[in-house]
Design a protein around this motif. Structure first.
Motif, PDB file in Angstrom:
ATOM      1  N   ASP A 135      30.599  48.178  42.062  1.00  0.00           N
ATOM      2  CA  ASP A 135      30.508  46.696  42.415  1.00  0.00           C
ATOM      3  C   ASP A 135      30.917  45.707  41.225  1.00  0.00           C
ATOM      4  OD1 ASP A 135      28.137  46.661  40.735  1.00  0.00           O
ATOM      5  OD2 ASP A 135      26.834  46.957  42.299  1.00  0.00           O
ATOM      6  N   SER A 136      30.607  44.443  41.354  1.00  0.00           N
ATOM      7  CA  SER A 136      30.778  43.323  40.201  1.00  0.00           C
ATOM      8  C   SER A 136      30.039  43.655  39.125  1.00  0.00           C
ATOM      9  CB  SER A 136      30.722  42.129  41.032  1.00  0.00           C
ATOM     10  OG  SER A 136      29.278  41.833  41.433  1.00  0.00           O
ATOM     11  N   ASP A 137      28.926  44.492  39.158  1.00  0.00           N
ATOM     12  CA  ASP A 137      28.139  44.721  37.904  1.00  0.00           C
ATOM     13  C   ASP A 137      28.367  46.003  37.256  1.00  0.00           C
ATOM     14  OD1 ASP A 137      26.393  42.256  38.104  1.00  0.00           O
ATOM     15  OD2 ASP A 137      25.164  43.440  39.766  1.00  0.00           O
ATOM     16  N   GLY A 138      29.443  46.682  37.928  1.00  0.00           N
ATOM     17  CA  GLY A 138      29.991  47.968  37.372  1.00  0.00           C
ATOM     18  C   GLY A 138      29.118  49.120  37.713  1.00  0.00           C
ATOM     19  N   ILE A 139      28.277  48.901  38.802  1.00  0.00           N
ATOM     20  CA  ILE A 139      27.445  50.103  39.233  1.00  0.00           C
ATOM     21  C   ILE A 139      28.202  50.785  40.227  1.00  0.00           C
ATOM     22  CG2 ILE A 139      25.274  50.671  40.592  1.00  0.00           C
ATOM     23  CD1 ILE A 139      23.981  48.202  39.202  1.00  0.00           C
ATOM     24  N   THR A 177      46.275  47.648  61.077  1.00  0.00           N
ATOM     25  CA  THR A 177      47.581  47.887  60.732  1.00  0.00           C
ATOM     26  C   THR A 177      48.184  46.821  61.877  1.00  0.00           C
ATOM     27  OG1 THR A 177      48.157  49.581  62.388  1.00  0.00           O
ATOM     28  CG2 THR A 177      47.735  50.028  60.156  1.00  0.00           C
ATOM     29  N   TYR A 178      49.443  46.054  61.473  1.00  0.00           N
ATOM     30  CA  TYR A 178      50.110  45.281  62.263  1.00  0.00           C
ATOM     31  C   TYR A 178      51.440  45.151  61.550  1.00  0.00           C
ATOM     32  CZ  TYR A 178      51.615  41.310  64.873  1.00  0.00           C
ATOM     33  OH  TYR A 178      52.487  40.290  65.536  1.00  0.00           O
ATOM     34  N   GLY A 179      52.434  45.153  62.499  1.00  0.00           N
ATOM     35  CA  GLY A 179      53.841  45.167  61.983  1.00  0.00           C
ATOM     36  C   GLY A 179      54.159  46.302  60.980  1.00  0.00           C
ATOM     37  N   SER A 180      54.587  45.967  59.780  1.00  0.00           N
ATOM     38  CA  SER A 180      54.569  46.981  58.532  1.00  0.00           C
ATOM     39  C   SER A 180      53.484  46.565  57.544  1.00  0.00           C
ATOM     40  CB  SER A 180      56.059  46.897  57.812  1.00  0.00           C
ATOM     41  OG  SER A 180      56.833  47.416  58.871  1.00  0.00           O
ATOM     42  N   ALA A 181      52.299  45.850  57.855  1.00  0.00           N
ATOM     43  CA  ALA A 181      51.527  45.532  56.710  1.00  0.00           C
ATOM     44  C   ALA A 181      50.150  46.122  57.378  1.00  0.00           C
ATOM     45  CB  ALA A 181      51.287  44.205  56.987  1.00  0.00           C
ATOM     46  N   ASN A 182      49.117  46.185  56.140  1.00  0.00           N
ATOM     47  CA  ASN A 182      47.920  46.706  56.713  1.00  0.00           C
ATOM     48  C   ASN A 182      46.489  45.925  55.803  1.00  0.00           C
ATOM     49  OD1 ASN A 182      48.292  47.631  53.941  1.00  0.00           O
ATOM     50  ND2 ASN A 182      47.920  49.937  54.516  1.00  0.00           N
ATOM     51  N   SER A 183      45.457  46.118  56.404  1.00  0.00           N
ATOM     52  CA  SER A 183      44.288  45.476  55.548  1.00  0.00           C
ATOM     53  C   SER A 183      43.189  46.460  55.384  1.00  0.00           C
ATOM     54  CB  SER A 183      43.919  44.469  56.262  1.00  0.00           C
ATOM     55  OG  SER A 183      43.306  44.614  57.729  1.00  0.00           O
ATOM     56  N   PHE A 184      42.295  46.144  54.496  1.00  0.00           N
ATOM     57  CA  PHE A 184      41.085  47.274  54.189  1.00  0.00           C
ATOM     58  C   PHE A 184      40.036  46.638  53.919  1.00  0.00           C
ATOM     59  CE2 PHE A 184      38.669  50.505  52.166  1.00  0.00           C
ATOM     60  CZ  PHE A 184      38.539  51.457  52.890  1.00  0.00           C
ATOM     61  N   GLY A 185      38.806  46.763  54.688  1.00  0.00           N
ATOM     62  CA  GLY A 185      37.666  46.166  54.314  1.00  0.00           C
ATOM     63  C   GLY A 185      36.321  46.791  54.537  1.00  0.00           C
ATOM     64  N   ILE A 186      35.325  46.253  53.501  1.00  0.00           N
ATOM     65  CA  ILE A 186      34.144  46.813  54.017  1.00  0.00           C
ATOM     66  C   ILE A 186      33.161  46.202  53.779  1.00  0.00           C
ATOM     67  CG2 ILE A 186      32.603  48.594  52.445  1.00  0.00           C
ATOM     68  CD1 ILE A 186      35.264  49.673  50.908  1.00  0.00           C
ATOM     69  N   GLU A 187      32.134  46.355  54.579  1.00  0.00           N
ATOM     70  CA  GLU A 187      30.953  45.506  54.619  1.00  0.00           C
ATOM     71  C   GLU A 187      29.837  46.174  53.737  1.00  0.00           C
ATOM     72  OE1 GLU A 187      27.624  44.781  58.033  1.00  0.00           O
ATOM     73  OE2 GLU A 187      29.406  43.908  58.590  1.00  0.00           O
ATOM     74  N   PHE A 188      29.508  45.559  52.804  1.00  0.00           N
ATOM     75  CA  PHE A 188      28.774  46.350  51.725  1.00  0.00           C
ATOM     76  C   PHE A 188      27.666  45.338  51.217  1.00  0.00           C
ATOM     77  CE2 PHE A 188      28.356  47.562  47.229  1.00  0.00           C
ATOM     78  CZ  PHE A 188      28.128  49.182  47.229  1.00  0.00           C
ATOM     79  N   LYS A 189      26.467  45.843  51.416  1.00  0.00           N
ATOM     80  CA  LYS A 189      25.286  45.058  50.861  1.00  0.00           C
ATOM     81  C   LYS A 189      25.313  43.998  51.615  1.00  0.00           C
ATOM     82  CE  LYS A 189      24.596  48.001  46.674  1.00  0.00           C
ATOM     83  NZ  LYS A 189      24.659  48.198  45.175  1.00  0.00           N
ATOM     84  N   GLY A 190      25.588  43.744  52.692  1.00  0.00           N
ATOM     85  CA  GLY A 190      25.248  42.321  53.376  1.00  0.00           C
ATOM     86  C   GLY A 190      26.540  41.327  53.489  1.00  0.00           C
ATOM     87  N   GLU A 191      27.507  41.824  52.546  1.00  0.00           N
ATOM     88  CA  GLU A 191      28.859  40.958  52.525  1.00  0.00           C
ATOM     89  C   GLU A 191      29.988  41.761  52.924  1.00  0.00           C
ATOM     90  OE1 GLU A 191      29.536  37.951  49.863  1.00  0.00           O
ATOM     91  OE2 GLU A 191      27.631  38.276  48.491  1.00  0.00           O
ATOM     92  N   PHE A 192      31.029  41.057  53.402  1.00  0.00           N
ATOM     93  CA  PHE A 192      32.386  41.803  53.900  1.00  0.00           C
ATOM     94  C   PHE A 192      33.361  41.396  52.729  1.00  0.00           C
ATOM     95  CE2 PHE A 192      36.216  42.036  56.197  1.00  0.00           C
ATOM     96  CZ  PHE A 192      36.023  43.320  56.722  1.00  0.00           C
ATOM     97  N   TYR A 193      34.059  42.406  52.104  1.00  0.00           N
ATOM     98  CA  TYR A 193      34.914  42.519  51.115  1.00  0.00           C
ATOM     99  C   TYR A 193      36.031  42.855  51.617  1.00  0.00           C
ATOM    100  CZ  TYR A 193      30.915  42.060  48.023  1.00  0.00           C
ATOM    101  OH  TYR A 193      29.847  41.806  47.362  1.00  0.00           O
ATOM    102  N   GLU A 194      37.292  42.504  51.455  1.00  0.00           N
ATOM    103  CA  GLU A 194      38.662  42.755  51.842  1.00  0.00           C
ATOM    104  C   GLU A 194      39.707  42.534  51.201  1.00  0.00           C
ATOM    105  OE1 GLU A 194      40.578  41.870  56.572  1.00  0.00           O
ATOM    106  OE2 GLU A 194      39.854  40.302  55.444  1.00  0.00           O
ATOM    107  N   LEU A 195      40.948  43.242  51.322  1.00  0.00           N
ATOM    108  CA  LEU A 195      42.256  43.088  50.870  1.00  0.00           C
ATOM    109  C   LEU A 195      43.059  43.050  52.294  1.00  0.00           C
ATOM    110  CD1 LEU A 195      44.392  42.315  48.881  1.00  0.00           C
ATOM    111  CD2 LEU A 195      44.413  44.842  48.432  1.00  0.00           C
ATOM    112  N   SER A 196      43.690  42.114  52.554  1.00  0.00           N
ATOM    113  CA  SER A 196      44.594  41.989  53.844  1.00  0.00           C
ATOM    114  C   SER A 196      46.086  41.708  53.350  1.00  0.00           C
ATOM    115  CB  SER A 196      44.178  41.136  54.842  1.00  0.00           C
ATOM    116  OG  SER A 196      44.964  41.133  55.890  1.00  0.00           O
ATOM    117  N   LEU A 197      47.035  42.325  53.694  1.00  0.00           N
ATOM    118  CA  LEU A 197      48.343  41.958  53.601  1.00  0.00           C
ATOM    119  C   LEU A 197      48.876  41.669  54.973  1.00  0.00           C
ATOM    120  CD1 LEU A 197      49.492  44.477  50.826  1.00  0.00           C
ATOM    121  CD2 LEU A 197      48.698  42.075  50.631  1.00  0.00           C
TER     122      LEU A 197
END
Length: 190
Positions: free
Chosen positions: A58-62, A107-127
């Motif tokens: 996480d952002s605190d390095g834990i 996935t869509y086309g030739s792209a992907n995304s990955f996301g995690i709902e972690f400790k009440g917030e949604f984090y993602e990287l989408s291409l």
């Protein structure tokens, strides 16, 4: 247009492309498409399970370990009404063994995304964007099929940074660490 203006315009385009390409290259590489048995479907819902472990900093390095052991999973296929690059969006959804954390891989086309709902917030990287031709650098995937199921194997080979939703007042990020592995087992219709 004078030669000097043409030269200046060409130089600005070249510099813009170089800067944009370097920024994008940190987290994206060219996509080759997805060889799933579900690839040509327009819509549908398929159930399954997910196994594996995600290592998160996480952002605190834990460091946290997210455990998936025969946990709930599904594949939701949603038709793209415009059919620009693909017939549909394929969204794999899974929950940790405890049910407290949710993951999404799409996935869509030739792209992907990955996301995690972690400790009440949604984090993602989408291409999944205007071109839909890049995949997440450091997130390897492969498909293995048998008569009753298809297995999507996702392996993290280098650190991947996911950022929280842009609607959040405080921007935070988490990192998915190398050696994280997930295996989705999605049942095929008989």
């Amino acid at each position: 247009m004078t030669q000097s203006r043409i030269l200046l315009t060409s130089l600005l385009v070249f510099v813009s492309l170089q800067c944009f390409g370097q920024q994008y290259s940190e987290y994206a590489i060219d996509g080759n498409g997805f060889e799933s048995v579900f690839q040509d479907l327009e819509s549908g819902n398929f159930s399954g399970t997910v196994n594996g472990v995600l290592i998160i900093n996480d952002s605190d390095g834990i460091e946290s370990l997210l455990d998936f052991q025969g946990s709930y999973a599904k594949l939701k296929i949603e038709k793209d009404e415009d059919e620009v690059y693909d017939l549909s969006y394929k969204k794999y959804i899974g929950k940790t063994t405890s049910g407290k954390t949710k993951i999404e891989y799409q996935t869509y086309g030739s792209a992907n995304s990955f996301g995690i709902e972690f400790k009440g917030e949604f984090y993602e990287l989408s291409l999944i964007d205007g071109a839909c031709d890049l995949i997440i650098n450091g997130l390897e995937y492969s498909y293995k099929s048998e008569k009753s199921a298809e297995y999507l194997i996702i392996q993290v080979t280098k650190e991947i940074e996911l950022k929280n939703n842009h609607k959040s007042k405080v921007r935070k990020s988490i990192k998915v660490m190398p050696n994280s592995t997930l295996i989705f087992a999605i049942e095929r219709n008989k």
